[in-house]
Enzyme design. Structure first.
Site, PDB file in Angstrom:
ATOM      1  N   TYR A  47       5.276  -5.128  -5.828  1.00  0.00           N
ATOM      2  CA  TYR A  47       4.052  -5.563  -5.164  1.00  0.00           C
ATOM      3  C   TYR A  47       2.837  -5.150  -5.992  1.00  0.00           C
ATOM      4  O   TYR A  47       2.619  -3.964  -6.242  1.00  0.00           O
ATOM      5  CB  TYR A  47       3.930  -4.941  -3.773  1.00  0.00           C
ATOM      6  N   GLY A 206       3.449 -20.027   6.736  1.00  0.00           N
ATOM      7  CA  GLY A 206       2.294 -20.371   5.910  1.00  0.00           C
ATOM      8  C   GLY A 206       2.039 -19.514   4.703  1.00  0.00           C
ATOM      9  O   GLY A 206       0.993 -19.647   4.059  1.00  0.00           O
ATOM     10  N   PRO A 209       3.073 -22.475  -0.181  1.00  0.00           N
ATOM     11  CA  PRO A 209       2.909 -23.923   0.011  1.00  0.00           C
ATOM     12  C   PRO A 209       4.180 -24.540   0.575  1.00  0.00           C
ATOM     13  O   PRO A 209       5.290 -24.229   0.135  1.00  0.00           O
ATOM     14  CB  PRO A 209       2.629 -24.418  -1.412  1.00  0.00           C
TER      15      PRO A 209
END
Length: 290
Positions: A47, A206, A209
């Protein structure tokens, strides 16, 4: 989880990457989460290409008693078309654990998830990254026996993979799951039966894409208006109503959103609202191309 009782809403630290140009703000946000009662944090060395774990190391204090859950099975590729590369081989898993230990400056990670690619959003899998589950679990068990990790979790797995892994003592499963992505309902039921924590990621859809957004659904918007809360809170509350073993790790880089996410844990959905939300159709996952 991992022998500890934790709050049902924790914090997913991935979004701290959005504050990579303001390290102090990132540390302050995580401290705010802990001050509000967050007692489990989800992270990964990939991350923010290491930034997020650096922030966690700086923000956490020994007396916070926060359960840290990380994951291995991928490494970051800062300049790649997809910012991750699979790292599934046993030696890669060990290297990933060592990288987390070094970054967090701890002797043990409380829970380490093995991130596979059996379920959910599909990514290209090179031949050298098709690794037998038993070989991976053997390495994870060895790391647990050595005291470098406290417990083993799984991420992005199928029901069959979890069944095969049960003898290893799995404590949690992290899969894509939300109101608009419910393909793993059977897996959730298995986790409930086995008293394994179910930790959905992309809990509002969401995130990429092609993924539908929970907050765009008319039934969600109607419920939010009726209950006097936000559509995101409705989506999170729905997940918590699904089963007692559901734990949430919503992520944000905004203090107000953090507070709203935590408040979702106290929202009660009546049977009529739950029925309307349950009627929302699930959507297929996209395929990512590298």
């Amino acid at each position: 989880m991992a022998g500890r009782t934790v709050s049902r809403v924790g914090y997913g630290a991935m979004q701290l990457e959005r504050l990579s140009n303001d390290r102090d703000a990132a540390v302050a946000l995580l401290r705010h989460a802990i001050d509000l009662g967050v007692d489990h944090v989800d992270t990964a060395q990939f991350y923010g290409h290491g930034f997020v774990n650096d922030v966690i190391r700086e923000a956490l204090r020994p007396d916070d008693d926060v359960l840290v859950v990380s994951k291995v099975g991928a490494v970051s590729v800062p300049d790649g078309p997809i910012p991750l590369r699979l790292a599934q081989r046993p030696e890669d898993l060990r290297a990933g654990v060592e990288a987390n230990l070094a970054a967090l400056q701890v002797e043990r990670i409380d829970v380490m998830n093995l991130r596979r690619v059996d379920s959910g959003i599909s990514v290209p899998v090179p031949d050298d990254q098709v690794i037998d589950l038993d070989d991976q679990l053997a390495e994870m068990i060895a790391l647990r026996d050595e005291g470098k990790i406290g417990a083993i979790g799984l991420s992005s797995v199928s029901q069959d993979v979890l069944r095969r892994a049960l003898p290893a003592g799995i404590v949690c499963v992290q899969n894509v799951h939300s109101l608009v992505a419910r393909e793993d309902d059977d897996l959730l039921r298995l986790c409930t039966d086995e008293q394994i924590a179910w930790v959905p990621y992309f809990p509002l859809g969401g995130a990429l894409p092609g993924l539908a957004k929970v907050t765009d659904e008319p039934a969600v918007l109607a419920a939010a208006e009726r209950l006097g809360c936000t559509p995101a809170q409705v989506g999170l509350a729905w997940l918590l109503h699904r089963a007692p073993n559901v734990l949430l790790i919503p992520g944000t880089a905004d203090a107000a959103h953090l507070e709203a996410n935590l408040a979702a844990g106290s929202i009660v959905l009546d049977e009529e609202t739950l029925a309307a939300l349950d009627a929302i159709p699930t959507r297929p996952f996209p395929t990512l191309h590298g």
